[in-house]
Motif scaffolding. Structure first.
Motif, PDB file in Angstrom:
ATOM      1  N   PRO A 103      -4.670  39.156 -15.687  1.00 58.91           N
ATOM      2  CA  PRO A 103      -3.516  38.880 -14.733  1.00 58.91           C
ATOM      3  C   PRO A 103      -2.115  38.561 -15.314  1.00 58.91           C
ATOM      4  O   PRO A 103      -2.155  37.899 -16.531  1.00 58.91           O
ATOM      5  N   PRO A 104      -1.025  38.959 -14.766  1.00 60.49           N
ATOM      6  CA  PRO A 104      -0.027  38.323 -15.295  1.00 60.49           C
ATOM      7  C   PRO A 104       0.288  36.961 -15.460  1.00 60.49           C
ATOM      8  O   PRO A 104       0.892  36.326 -16.514  1.00 60.49           O
ATOM      9  N   PHE A 105      -0.362  36.158 -14.531  1.00 58.87           N
ATOM     10  CA  PHE A 105      -0.306  34.688 -14.627  1.00 58.87           C
ATOM     11  C   PHE A 105      -1.901  34.187 -14.383  1.00 58.87           C
ATOM     12  O   PHE A 105      -2.507  34.750 -13.692  1.00 58.87           O
ATOM     13  N   PRO A 106      -2.238  33.052 -15.197  1.00 55.01           N
ATOM     14  CA  PRO A 106      -3.757  32.674 -14.688  1.00 55.01           C
ATOM     15  C   PRO A 106      -3.646  32.074 -13.367  1.00 55.01           C
ATOM     16  O   PRO A 106      -2.839  31.542 -12.821  1.00 55.01           O
ATOM     17  N   SER A 107      -4.703  32.345 -12.691  1.00 57.20           N
ATOM     18  CA  SER A 107      -4.936  31.873 -11.337  1.00 57.20           C
ATOM     19  C   SER A 107      -5.573  30.446 -11.486  1.00 57.20           C
ATOM     20  O   SER A 107      -6.658  30.295 -12.218  1.00 57.20           O
ATOM     21  N   SER A 108      -5.243  29.485 -10.750  1.00 55.30           N
ATOM     22  CA  SER A 108      -5.859  28.188 -10.851  1.00 55.30           C
ATOM     23  C   SER A 108      -7.069  28.194  -9.790  1.00 55.30           C
ATOM     24  O   SER A 108      -6.678  28.619  -8.466  1.00 55.30           O
ATOM     25  N   LEU A 109      -7.914  27.074  -9.955  1.00 49.74           N
ATOM     26  CA  LEU A 109      -9.157  27.204  -8.874  1.00 49.74           C
ATOM     27  C   LEU A 109      -9.242  25.626  -8.982  1.00 49.74           C
ATOM     28  O   LEU A 109     -10.120  25.030  -9.435  1.00 49.74           O
ATOM     29  N   PRO A 110      -8.440  25.028  -8.112  1.00 52.82           N
ATOM     30  CA  PRO A 110      -8.388  23.324  -8.028  1.00 52.82           C
ATOM     31  C   PRO A 110      -9.758  22.940  -7.351  1.00 52.82           C
ATOM     32  O   PRO A 110     -10.095  23.773  -6.307  1.00 52.82           O
ATOM     33  N   SER A 111     -10.376  21.713  -7.697  1.00 45.72           N
ATOM     34  CA  SER A 111     -11.442  21.247  -7.155  1.00 45.72           C
ATOM     35  C   SER A 111     -11.394  19.702  -7.397  1.00 45.72           C
ATOM     36  O   SER A 111     -10.778  19.361  -8.256  1.00 45.72           O
ATOM     37  N   GLY A 112     -11.730  19.072  -6.369  1.00 46.30           N
ATOM     38  CA  GLY A 112     -12.084  17.622  -6.378  1.00 46.30           C
ATOM     39  C   GLY A 112     -12.705  16.900  -5.344  1.00 46.30           C
ATOM     40  O   GLY A 112     -13.072  17.831  -4.498  1.00 46.30           O
TER      41      GLY A 112
END
Length: 128
Positions: A103-112
């Motif tokens: 992808p043009p920018f990495p996708s973030s997958l927040p978790s907590g």
């Protein structure tokens, strides 16, 4: 220096691995130098000063000291992380393997941890 969190005789500690004549050994950093925090987050938060203490303590430790790696139980390095962020397709080789490409920018997958207020509102909601 390879840092570890480990359990030995029902005690959780942070240590460093050091090669010895009979294999890798785990050195309890706080026992080598009491100025070194006994918990990984505190050690990391203490920054360069704690790191330097650990380097010096490990260098002064006897080669046959510490505990055999096979005699301890390794734990997660940080026992209670506050937040975990995963980045989807963050490695170029992995992205090349996927059919979608990078992808043009990495996708973030927040978790907590889920805030207790969010858990309470979900559990108290009723279907209509």
């Amino acid at each position: 220096m390879r840092l570890v969190t480990f359990t030995y005789e029902d005690r959780i500690a942070i240590g460093a691995l050091k090669a010895g004549p009979d294999g890798e050994r785990v050195y309890d950093l706080n026992r080598l130098d009491p100025r070194i925090p006994a918990e990984m987050v505190a050690f990391l938060e203490a920054g360069d000063e704690a790191h330097e203490w650990a380097v010096q303590a490990l260098a002064a430790a006897p080669a046959g000291g510490g505990l055999p790696l096979s005699g301890v139980t390794l734990r997660a390095p940080i026992l209670r992380p506050g937040k975990i962020i995963g980045i989807g397709q963050n490695y170029l080789d992995h992205a090349k393997e996927s059919q979608d490409g990078a992808p043009p920018f990495p996708s973030s997958l927040p978790s907590g941890p889920t805030p207790s207020s969010a858990r309470a509102s979900r559990s108290s909601s009723r279907p209509r």
